[in-house]
Design an enzyme around this catalytic site. Structure first.
Site, PDB file in Angstrom:
ATOM      1  CG  HIS A  21      -2.062   0.924   1.108  1.00 53.51           C
ATOM      2  ND1 HIS A  21      -1.960   2.278   1.326  1.00 53.51           N
ATOM      3  CD2 HIS A  21      -3.335   0.686   0.733  1.00 53.51           C
ATOM      4  CE1 HIS A  21      -3.142   2.826   1.100  1.00 53.51           C
ATOM      5  NE2 HIS A  21      -3.988   1.888   0.739  1.00 53.51           N
ATOM      6  CG  ASP A  34      -8.488  -4.413  -2.614  1.00 55.99           C
ATOM      7  OD1 ASP A  34      -9.679  -4.194  -2.376  1.00 55.99           O
ATOM      8  OD2 ASP A  34      -7.732  -3.593  -3.149  1.00 55.99           O
TER       9      ASP A  34
HETATM   10  N1  ACO Z   1       3.959  -7.995  -4.752  1.00 56.63           N
HETATM   11  C1  ACO Z   1       5.298  -8.030  -4.968  1.00 56.63           C
HETATM   12  N2  ACO Z   1       6.099  -6.949  -4.855  1.00 56.63           N
HETATM   13  C2  ACO Z   1       5.531  -5.771  -4.531  1.00 56.63           C
HETATM   14  C3  ACO Z   1       4.133  -5.659  -4.291  1.00 56.63           C
HETATM   15  C4  ACO Z   1       3.344  -6.824  -4.402  1.00 56.63           C
HETATM   16  N3  ACO Z   1       2.032  -6.775  -4.193  1.00 56.63           N
HETATM   17  N4  ACO Z   1       3.831  -4.382  -3.985  1.00 56.63           N
HETATM   18  C5  ACO Z   1       4.984  -3.718  -4.037  1.00 56.63           C
HETATM   19  N5  ACO Z   1       6.006  -4.539  -4.349  1.00 56.63           N
HETATM   20  C6  ACO Z   1       7.432  -4.189  -4.435  1.00 56.63           C
HETATM   21  C7  ACO Z   1       7.724  -3.367  -5.693  1.00 56.63           C
HETATM   22  O1  ACO Z   1       8.078  -4.198  -6.783  1.00 56.63           O
HETATM   23  C8  ACO Z   1       8.863  -2.525  -5.219  1.00 56.63           C
HETATM   24  O2  ACO Z   1      10.028  -3.347  -5.188  1.00 56.63           O
HETATM   25  P1  ACO Z   1      11.499  -2.709  -5.497  1.00 56.63           P
HETATM   26  O3  ACO Z   1      11.744  -1.732  -4.381  1.00 56.63           O
HETATM   27  O4  ACO Z   1      12.401  -3.888  -5.480  1.00 56.63           O
HETATM   28  O5  ACO Z   1      11.388  -2.047  -6.849  1.00 56.63           O
HETATM   29  C9  ACO Z   1       8.523  -2.218  -3.759  1.00 56.63           C
HETATM   30  O6  ACO Z   1       7.703  -3.324  -3.326  1.00 56.63           O
HETATM   31  C10 ACO Z   1       7.759  -0.902  -3.554  1.00 56.63           C
HETATM   32  O7  ACO Z   1       6.558  -0.957  -4.327  1.00 56.63           O
HETATM   33  P2  ACO Z   1       5.961   0.240  -5.177  1.00 56.63           P
HETATM   34  O8  ACO Z   1       5.263  -0.326  -6.361  1.00 56.63           O
HETATM   35  O9  ACO Z   1       7.007   1.280  -5.394  1.00 56.63           O
HETATM   36  O10 ACO Z   1       4.896   0.832  -4.170  1.00 56.63           O
HETATM   37  P3  ACO Z   1       3.751   1.857  -4.550  1.00 56.63           P
HETATM   38  O11 ACO Z   1       3.453   2.623  -3.302  1.00 56.63           O
HETATM   39  O12 ACO Z   1       4.073   2.635  -5.767  1.00 56.63           O
HETATM   40  O13 ACO Z   1       2.514   0.908  -4.940  1.00 56.63           O
HETATM   41  C11 ACO Z   1       0.710  -0.586  -4.704  1.00 56.63           C
HETATM   42  C12 ACO Z   1       1.564   0.489  -4.028  1.00 56.63           C
HETATM   43  C13 ACO Z   1       0.244  -0.097  -6.079  1.00 56.63           C
HETATM   44  C14 ACO Z   1      -0.533  -0.830  -3.861  1.00 56.63           C
HETATM   45  C15 ACO Z   1       1.559  -1.867  -4.838  1.00 56.63           C
HETATM   46  O14 ACO Z   1       1.968  -2.320  -3.576  1.00 56.63           O
HETATM   47  C16 ACO Z   1       0.809  -2.982  -5.582  1.00 56.63           C
HETATM   48  O15 ACO Z   1       0.815  -2.992  -6.817  1.00 56.63           O
HETATM   49  N6  ACO Z   1       0.132  -3.926  -4.840  1.00 56.63           N
HETATM   50  C17 ACO Z   1      -0.645  -4.967  -5.470  1.00 56.63           C
HETATM   51  C18 ACO Z   1      -1.963  -4.393  -5.966  1.00 56.63           C
HETATM   52  C19 ACO Z   1      -2.920  -4.115  -4.832  1.00 56.63           C
HETATM   53  O16 ACO Z   1      -3.124  -4.920  -3.927  1.00 56.63           O
HETATM   54  N7  ACO Z   1      -3.556  -2.935  -4.920  1.00 56.63           N
HETATM   55  C20 ACO Z   1      -4.566  -2.529  -3.949  1.00 56.63           C
HETATM   56  C21 ACO Z   1      -4.060  -1.383  -3.084  1.00 56.63           C
HETATM   57  S1  ACO Z   1      -5.208  -0.973  -1.833  1.00 56.63           S
HETATM   58  C22 ACO Z   1      -6.391  -0.097  -2.637  1.00 56.63           C
HETATM   59  O17 ACO Z   1      -6.198   0.576  -3.617  1.00 56.63           O
HETATM   60  C23 ACO Z   1      -7.710  -0.180  -2.123  1.00 56.63           C
END
Ligand code: ACO
Length: 428
Positions: free
Chosen positions: A306, A363
Site C-alpha cells: 500500500h 483487498d
Molecule cells: N507484490 C510483490 N512486490 C511488490 C508488491 C506486491 N504486491 N507491492 C509492491 N512490491 C514491491 C515493488 O516491486 C517494489 O520493489 P522494489 O523496491 O524492489 O522495486 C517495492 O515493493 C515498492 O513498491 P511500489 O510499487 O514502489 O509501491 P507503490 O506505493 O508505488 O505501490 C501498490 C503500491 C500499487 C498498492 C503496490 O503495492 C501494488 O501494486 N500492490 C498490489 C496491488 C494491490 O493490492 N492494490 C490494492 C491497493 S489498496 C487499494 O487501492 C484499495
C-alpha cells in the site's frame, strides 16, 4: 508569523511557510515557489504532495491508524451502520436518531431508476465489465436529472447526493442482471440498504427471495470499511474532475473509472483470481511467492502493499476476522481462505516483503467474504464503489466549500524536442 522553512537552491534562498495539521503532519506551503523562484517540484505519483487541506479522514500509515472524522475505523465497523457512516462523512458529525431516520427514509424513497435508463443497459454488450457499465450509467444520471446540476445551490446538490446514494445499488444490481440476462428487480423499500441490494442482485420475479441477515450485516461492514480513504487515486480523480466544476455525477463517474484499475479497487477481483490460480496451478503458496519476488516476472502478490500503510492496514485486520466469522456462521469451508492465510503467513516472514513493508491491504480478504456471500467476482469492485461513494461525495463537497480550491492543473518538466522547423512530408 507562523513557522517557516528555508529552501536553498544555489545562492537563491526562499522562505516557505509551514502548515501543521491537527494530527501534527507538517507541509511546506510552496504555493509561491514558482512565482518567486521559477522552479516547480517533481513528485510523480504525488507521494509527497498535499493537494488540499482535508478534515474528512485521518490515516497514519506507519502506525496502521484509520479514522473517519476522528472516529477509529474499528469502532465504526463494530458499532455503526453504513448509512450512519455515510452521514458522518458527508456532514462531519454522527447524526442524531431523527436525522438518521430522515436520511434513511430519503435514501429509501429514491432507489428506483428512471425506466428509460434500462435502454442504456440494453445498448451495452452483456459481457461488458460492470464497472464500465456503472461508470456509464452514473455519468448518464446528469442527462436524466439535468435540473440538479447547479453546484452552487445546496438544495439541488443535496438532492443529487441523495439520488446517487440511493440509486448506485440499483444501478449496480442492474449491471449484474444485464450481464446474466435476467429481468431487473425493482427496489423493495421495506428493506434496509444492504438487504435491498442483495434482493435486487439475487432475487427473480419467479420466487420470493429471503435476505440472510448474516450476509446483509457482513456487506454493511464491508461498505463501512471502504467508505473513505483520504486522497487515494479515485478520490483524487473525483476532486480533480470536480475542480473544473462539472455536475457531481460526472465526478463520481470518473471516480468509478479510476477505482476500476487493478492497482486500486480492481485488486479485490485480482486477489480471488490469484487465489483460484494458486489452487489450480501453482501447487503451493511458496511457488507463487517466488514468482511475486522475481524481478523478471510481472506477477505481484495482489492484495499486498500500500502506498500509505507501511505497518498494517487496519481494514485488513478487521476483514480477516470478519471472513472467519462469516464463513463460520454460513457454514462454508473455504479453500481460498486457507490459501490466503498461508500466503500471508509466508509473506510476513519473508525478507522481500518485510524489508519493503508490504502487508495485506483491504483487498486481500474482502474478496473471500464477497465470494462466500455469493457476489460474482466481476462485481467485487462495484461493491467497493458503492462503499466508497459517501467518501467521494464528502471530498467533493469539501472541495467545493474550500475558498482556496482552484482548478487542478499540475505542471510538468518538459523533456521533449527543442524547437525545430516543420519538414514537408516529401523531404522526410
Ligand atoms: N507484490 C510483490 N512486490 C511488490 C508488491 C506486491 N504486491 N507491492 C509492491 N512490491 C514491491 C515493488 O516491486 C517494489 O520493489 P522494489 O523496491 O524492489 O522495486 C517495492 O515493493 C515498492 O513498491 P511500489 O510499487 O514502489 O509501491 P507503490 O506505493 O508505488 O505501490 C501498490 C503500491 C500499487 C498498492 C503496490 O503495492 C501494488 O501494486 N500492490 C498490489 C496491488 C494491490 O493490492 N492494490 C490494492 C491497493 S489498496 C487499494 O487501492 C484499495
Amino acid at each position: 508569523m507562523g513557522q517557516t522553512a528555508k529552501i536553498q537552491c544555489g545562492d537563491q534562498g526562499f522562505e516557505v511557510p509551514l502548515i501543521v495539521g491537527s494530527e501534527g503532519e507538517t507541509a511546506l506551503d510552496i504555493r509561491q515557489l514558482r512565482a518567486k523562484t521559477g522552479m516547480i517540484t517533481y513528485d510523480p505519483g504525488y507521494g509527497n504532495t498535499g493537494a488540499c487541506l482535508s478534515a474528512v479522514t485521518f490515516i497514519d500509515g506507519e502506525k496502521g491508524i484509520l479514522r473517519y472524522r476522528g472516529y477509529p475505523i474499528e469502532q465504526l465497523a463494530e458499532k455503526s451502520t453504513f448509512l450512519e457512516v455515510a452521514m458522518l462523512l458527508l456532514n462531519g458529525e454522527l447524526p442524531r436518531k431523527d436525522e438518521l431516520v430522515s436520511f434513511t427514509g430519503e435514501i429509501t424513497r429514491h432507489t428506483m431508476i428512471h425506466e428509460d435508463m434500462k435502454w442504456l443497459y440494453r445498448s451495452l454488450p452483456k459481457d461488458a465489465h460492470p464497472m464500465a457499465v456503472c461508470a456509464a450509467v452514473v455519468g448518464a444520471l446528469s442527462t436524466f436529472y439535468p435540473g440538479l446540476q447547479d453546484n452552487t445551490d445546496s438544495t439541488k446538490v443535496n438532492a443529487a447526493i441523495l439520488r446517487l446514494m440511493a440509486k448506485l445499488p440499483t444501478i449496480a444490481a442492474g449491471a449484474h442482471k444485464h450481464s446474466i440476462g435476467q429481468p431487473f428487480i425493482y427496489p423493495d423499500n421495506s428493506l434496509d440498504y444492504c438487504s435491498n441490494f442483495l434482493k435486487m442482485m439475487f432475487g427473480t420475479p419467479c420466487e420470493p427471495y429471503m435476505v440472510d441477515p448474516v450476509v446483509a450485516r457482513a456487506l454493511d461492514r464491508l461498505l463501512i470499511l471502504h467508505a473513505d480513504h483520504e486522497q487515494n487515486c479515485s478520490t483524487s480523480s473525483v476532486r480533480m474532475v470536480g475542480s473544473s466544476q462539472p455536475p457531481l455525477y460526472a465526478s463520481i463517474s470518473a471516480g468509478i473509472s479510476a477505482l476500476w484499475g487493478p492497482l486500486h479497487g480492481g485488486a479485490n477481483q485480482e486477489v480471488i483470481e490469484m487465489l483460484e490460480r494458486i489452487e489450480r496451478e501453482e501447487g503451493s503458496a511458496e511457488n507463487f511467492l517466488d514468482r511475486a519476488k522475481d524481478r523478471n516476472d510481472t506477477t505481484k502478490l495482489m492484495g499486498f502493499g500500500h502506498r500509505v500503510y507501511k505497518n498494517h492496514d487496519p481494514r485488513a485486520l478487521i476483514l480477516k476476522a470478519t471472513a472467519r466469522e462469516v464463513l463460520e456462521r454460513l457454514g462454508v469451508r473455504s479453500k481460498l481462505l486457507e490459501i490466503a492465510m498461508k500466503l500471508e503467513e509466508r509473506a510476513l516472514s519473508d525478507d522481500y516483503f518485510v524489508s519493503r513493508k508490504l502487508y495485506p491491504n483491504v483487498d486481500f480478504y474482502s474478496g473471500i467474504i464477497y465470494k462466500a456471500i455469493g457476489i460474482p467476482v466481476n462485481m467485487f469492485t462495484v461493491l467497493f464503489a458503492i462503499g466508497r461513494l459517501p467518501g467521494w461525495i464528502a471530498h467533493w463537497k469539501e472541495m467545493h466549500a474550500d475558498r482556496e480550491a482552484r482548478i487542478s492543473r499540475p505542471r510538468q518538466v518538459y523533456t521533449g524536442a527543442q524547437k525545430r522547423d516543420y519538414v514537408a512530408i516529401a523531404q522526410r
